[in-house]
Design a protein around this motif. Structure first.
Motif, PDB file in Angstrom:
ATOM      1  N   PRO A   1      -2.649  -6.128   4.043  1.00 43.23           N
ATOM      2  CA  PRO A   1      -3.763  -6.292   3.103  1.00 43.23           C
ATOM      3  C   PRO A   1      -3.754  -5.243   1.994  1.00 43.23           C
ATOM      4  N   VAL A   2      -4.117  -5.691   0.807  1.00 36.39           N
ATOM      5  CA  VAL A   2      -4.215  -4.818  -0.366  1.00 36.39           C
ATOM      6  C   VAL A   2      -5.642  -4.903  -0.901  1.00 36.39           C
TER       7      VAL A   2
ATOM      8  N   LEU B   1      -8.349  -1.362   6.405  1.00 39.61           N
ATOM      9  CA  LEU B   1      -7.886  -1.275   7.787  1.00 39.61           C
ATOM     10  C   LEU B   1      -8.516  -2.371   8.646  1.00 39.61           C
ATOM     11  N   GLU B   2      -9.743  -2.731   8.325  1.00 41.39           N
ATOM     12  CA  GLU B   2     -10.388  -3.825   9.050  1.00 41.39           C
ATOM     13  C   GLU B   2      -9.637  -5.129   8.839  1.00 41.39           C
TER      14      GLU B   2
ATOM     15  N   ARG C   1       6.440   1.390   7.840  1.00 40.84           N
ATOM     16  CA  ARG C   1       5.882   0.737   9.024  1.00 40.84           C
ATOM     17  C   ARG C   1       4.545   1.327   9.438  1.00 40.84           C
ATOM     18  N   ARG C   2       4.346   2.617   9.160  1.00 39.39           N
ATOM     19  CA  ARG C   2       3.065   3.234   9.519  1.00 39.39           C
ATOM     20  C   ARG C   2       1.937   2.793   8.604  1.00 39.39           C
ATOM     21  N   THR C   3       2.277   2.368   7.418  1.00 37.70           N
ATOM     22  CA  THR C   3       1.268   1.930   6.469  1.00 37.70           C
ATOM     23  C   THR C   3       0.753   0.555   6.869  1.00 37.70           C
ATOM     24  N   LYS C   4      -0.510   0.495   7.229  1.00 37.39           N
ATOM     25  CA  LYS C   4      -1.105  -0.757   7.680  1.00 37.39           C
ATOM     26  C   LYS C   4      -1.828  -1.504   6.558  1.00 37.39           C
ATOM     27  N   ALA C   5      -2.202  -0.775   5.507  1.00 43.95           N
ATOM     28  CA  ALA C   5      -2.924  -1.393   4.400  1.00 43.95           C
ATOM     29  C   ALA C   5      -2.679  -0.564   3.143  1.00 43.95           C
TER      30      ALA C   5
END
Length: 587
Positions: A370-371, A510-511, A336-340
């Protein structure tokens, strides 16, 4: 809310430790070094790698060693804000970074110099790849016994066809596209013009960058730099005469040269040239890594290094299994902490089955977060197939990109077996049952079946890339058939979205996740854990696998050397090799 008391307690302990050390740091502040020493060697990662809290064995880096570009950047920012610090001494030794990391290091040094600080570079011996970094310094020094091996760039393209035939082995391969030159390694007696021109195009780009870097750093014209390169390598004395370095200084005399010790004084004590840790011990209020109540966003780094192979085995810098990458991507998707996710690819290719599995996993994770695919060395063939599943593809300017093509084949060892007195009789039930036999070449029916399979895989490859890049298969076909591009050329052709560095790629990820990118944690999922044997993996396969390799990766001196090439040849010779969509090191 449960985190609040723990964060408060940890920060309180950090504060107490900082206050207890304050008197000692105040006493030491009188001896704050005017120059801080950094040692740049090997291939430091882009960001700091987490170490186990209780780690047994292994070697720790030297106190002055640059352990990551991130830590180096942070250190120079701190030093730039200290009026008592004049500059840094940068020791360069056996540097093995790709051009993208070298450019990032040059940028960090440039920011430091623009802050009014001085960069002095020193080396015993420096080669063509590392010398542009010394040119980014205010002063370049060399040890009296040193050398400057600036001679330009060379690549060795290999053709084994005649050599294999002399020992009684014939290579039988089918390929899709004249630019799919990987089979030529085994079939041709000499290097083809297409392969030579491909390698030359990469050397031309790197040579131009080398000339520009030296001309700018040493204040010479491009013509003067090219003339100097043609006169290399240089001894220490000749390097000074040619203006490639400013002076010859032994390590013991560096404090005197920097004005830290007066000539004639006992300067055997080199305490003035201390690493960053000693400098921090002299700062009354050094930076403290306070624990924050809200954890920073996390970017997952999933490496794909070396040959891509099927199976569930682990990964090494020379090889990555599909199972390990799929597992890593799933873990990153669940976090869950991984945003990208940043997919770091450094691969000349591999098995299409394995790359398709990875591609599907990338697309599945991409539906959640996003990857971004990033490459700074090689992303070719099956490696590029994996990359097209990402939201965006980022490349370093001189990375090897593309090689969209297919080849398949096997080795016929019948002549060798006959010379050794080994006699084999092939008995079949089914027209193509002996397709993989090394005891003879292909029959016409077998070759037709192989050509049909190659064409089918090639069309599938085109479809994957076309879908990922928003183009038609016909448009991709005009760029494919094994053609290889640099990152800059791939960007112009639409195979790459952006040309940039690793930090920029992470920021973009991250954007896209709509998360502020001022500060984030980078956590690696998967990656090299043990040394694997490609030979062992292939011997355990039920049948020959399809492999996609880009010979340019070896020709340009990537992370794979002669030993890897020999290992690959031995492995492919075990069974008939169906080598298909052709086309490391952790950041």
């Amino acid at each position: 809310m449960l985190r609040l008391p723990f964060v408060a307690l940890i920060n309180l302990l950090l504060l107490v430790r900082s206050l207890l050390g304050l008197p000692f740091r105040l006493l030491a502040s009188r001896h704050r070094p005017a120059y801080v020493r950094f040692r740049l060697t090997g291939d430091p990662p882009y960001r700091e790698r987490r170490r186990a809290r209780f780690q047994l064995g292994g070697s720790r880096p030297e106190p002055a060693a640059v352990t990551s570009l991130e830590r180096f950047r942070e250190s120079l920012r701190l030093l730039a804000a200290d009026a008592r610090v004049k500059g840094i001494l940068l020791e360069v030794e056996n540097l093995e970074v790709p051009p993208a990391k070298r450019d990032a290091l040059v940028s960090v040094l440039g920011d430091f110099r623009r802050a009014g600080k001085r960069v002095v570079a020193w080396a015993v011996s420096v080669d063509t790849d590392a010398y542009p970094l010394m040119c980014a310094a205010d002063e370049a020094l060399l040890a009296p016994m040193g050398r400057v091996d600036v001679v330009g760039y060379a690549a060795e393209a290999t053709a084994l066809g005649e050599g294999l035939s002399r020992v009684g082995i014939q290579a039988h391969f089918v390929r899709r596209g004249d630019y799919k030159t990987a089979p030529e390694l085994f079939t041709h007696a000499t290097v083809s013009d297409i392969q030579a021109r491909t390698v030359e195009s990469f050397l031309d780009e790197r040579y131009v960058d080398l000339v520009d870097a030296v001309a700018q750093g040493r204040r010479k014209t491009p013509e003067e730099v090219r003339a100097l390169i043609d006169r290399g390598p240089f001894s220490a004395r000749r390097a000074v005469e040619a203006g490639l370095v400013d002076a010859l200084v032994s390590e013991a005399d560096l404090p005197v040269h920097l004005g830290l010790v007066k000539p004639g004084e006992g300067h055997e004590d080199e305490t003035e040239l201390e690493p960053m840790a000693t400098y921090l011990a002299t700062v009354p209020f050094p930076p403290v890594r306070w624990r924050r109540l809200r954890l920073p966003p996390r970017v997952a780094l999933v490496p794909v290094s070396g040959l891509i192979v099927p199976g569930q085995a682990g990964s090494s810098e020379r090889m990555t299994s599909s199972g390990s990458v799929v597992k890593a991507l799933r873990a990153a998707g669940r976090d869950r902490r991984t945003k990208a996710v940043v997919l770091y690819i450094n691969s000349p290719g591999g098995a299409p089955l394995a790359s398709e599995q990875m591609l599907e996993a990338v697309q599945r994770v991409g539906r959640k977060k996003p990857v971004i695919a990033f490459m700074d060395r090689v992303c070719a063939s099956a490696g590029f197939m994996v990359a097209v599943g990402a939201k965006e593809i980022w490349s370093a300017p001189h990375a090897v990109v593309g090689s969209i093509g297919v080849f398949a084949g096997k080795f016929d060892a019948s002549v060798l077996l006959e010379r050794l007195g080994v006699h084999r009789t092939v008995i079949v039930r089914g027209e193509n049952a002996a397709l993989n036999s090394n005891s003879r070449g292909f029959t016409e029916r077998e070759r037709a079946a192989l050509e049909a399979e190659v064409e089918e895989i090639y069309q599938a490859f085109l479809a994957y890339v076309a879908k990922g890049r928003g183009r038609t298969p016909e448009e991709i076909h005009s760029l494919a058939e094994g053609r290889v591009y640099s990152g800059m050329r791939a960007k112009g052709l639409g195979l790459v979205d952006h040309v940039g560095g690793f930090e920029a790629a992470c920021g973009r990820a991250l954007e896209l996740a709509k998360v502020p990118a001022e500060r984030f944690d980078l956590v690696t999922y998967g990656g090299p854990k043990q040394r694997l044997s490609l030979l062992k993996l292939l011997m355990g396969a039920a049948r020959a696998q399809v492999y996609a390799l880009c010979p340019t990766a070896w020709s340009l001196g990537g992370p794979w050397g002669t030993d890897d090439l020999e290992e690959m040849i031995r492995a492919l010779g075990l069974r008939s090799g169906l080598d298909s969509p052709e086309s490391g090191r952790l950041p």
